[in-house]
Enzyme design. Structure first.
Site: not given
Length: 346
Positions: A107, A155-156, A158, A201, A205, A219
């Protein structure tokens, strides 16, 4: 009562009928060179790839066979692949660590855009929290680094992407599938709350689908480490805001329980329970918990959602009891795995 409202310049794609909180934090703009990221945790390098196909990381071993553990990363350590997603503050790319050949999601965030939107505190909080969480239903953050213009989060990966995208493709999920997702998400939230982390949150999404179709919380931009458990900041997405948040009251871990109920409804129906033509109607529906259940929803599913979507946060069903609810135990017994979806069949 004056409520501190957080920036809602969110790094997420716009979705029909779903808006953010619309709030902003006032504060002085900072020059680029003042941007700071948390100190990198020591001893958390990428590990060598396992022999099996689970592709897990050995968190205590360094990449390859090098005895000297790598304490920092740079872009030159990765081969970049195709983009996985785009956001307001940067993009996510498929990447492979050169030495171990381990595949990750990288990211990339632009410091200038983060500073212009005054969300530096959110980025710092996301990194500090997610780097320290270890749970099979929480997306791992293996590390991070930054240069003059960008921040890079390792990040992992997915494999099956966003739950929101999958939901829109399928329109809605059957009760057994939803029960498995809710069971696994509940376990992840139990873990987060034990670590004094409120997510704040939860929504499709912010959930990803992993290699074996398992749910991953992805997130943590609105999350907070809150030992006192009482917060005043209004944040999150309108459809998922709890009554105490929209009324400006202090909130605690129970906001995640409320969101769990909203998510359960949306996965079963295809739309959030308080969906309306405008935000004023949505606020009213949330405030008085006005819900209409379609005929195809089972009575036990309604019972669970009814015990989660309660105005008084103290009266919401505790997460541990969610796991013991008949709808969960019958549809998602321990060991039941989420289905592998064929994209050609709905």
């Amino acid at each position: 009562m004056n409520i501190n409202k957080c920036s809602c310049k969110e790094n997420r794609p716009p979705t029909a009928g779903r808006s953010g909180c619309g709030c902003n934090i006032s504060g002085p703009k900072m020059p680029m060179d003042s941007f700071k990221v948390p100190a990198a945790p020591i001893g958390r390098p990428l590990g060598k790839v396992n022999e099996n196909k689970e592709h897990q990381l050995a968190s205590q071993s360094g990449p390859g066979k090098n005895e000297d553990k790598k304490k920092s990363w740079s872009l030159s350590d990765f081969d970049l692949g195709r983009p996985l997603g785009k956001g307001k503050f940067g993009n996510v790319y498929l990447a492979r660590e050169k030495e171990s050949h381990y595949v990750v999601a990288l990211k990339v965030l632009f410091k200038s855009q983060i500073l212009d939107s005054e969300i530096e505190h959110q980025v710092r909080r996301e990194v500090e929290i997610q780097c320290r969480l270890r749970h099979p239903n929480i997306l791992r953050m293996y590390g991070y680094f930054h240069d003059e213009k960008r921040i890079y989060l390792i990040l992992e990966y997915a494999k099956h992407g966003s739950m929101y995208k999958l939901l829109k493709e399928r329109e809605r999920f059957d009760e057994k599938t939803v029960a498995i997702y809710i069971r696994d998400l509940t376990k992840a939230l139990v873990y987060c709350h034990a670590k004094k982390v409120i997510h704040r949150d939860i929504k499709p999404e912010n959930l990803l689908i992993g290699h074996n179709w398992e749910l991953k919380i992805a997130d943590f931009g609105w999350s907070v480490h809150s030992p006192s458990s009482r917060r005043m900041t209004l944040c999150g997405t309108l459809d998922y805001l709890s009554p105490e948040m929209i009324e400006g009251k202090p909130h605690n871990y129970a906001v995640d329980i409320w969101s769990l109920g909203v998510l359960c409804y949306e996965l079963l129906v295809g739309l959030p329970p308080f969906d309306a033509k405008d935000s004023h109607q949505t606020y009213r529906k949330i405030r008085y918990v006005i819900i209409k259940y379609p005929d195809f929803i089972s009575e036990k599913a309604k019972d669970l959602m009814g015990k989660l979507l309660v105005i008084n946060p103290e009266q919401r069903l505790p997460l541990i009891n969610v796991l013991q609810h008949p709808w969960i135990t019958e549809n998602a017994p321990e060991g039941a795995q989420p289905p592998a979806f064929n994209p050609e069949q709905k």
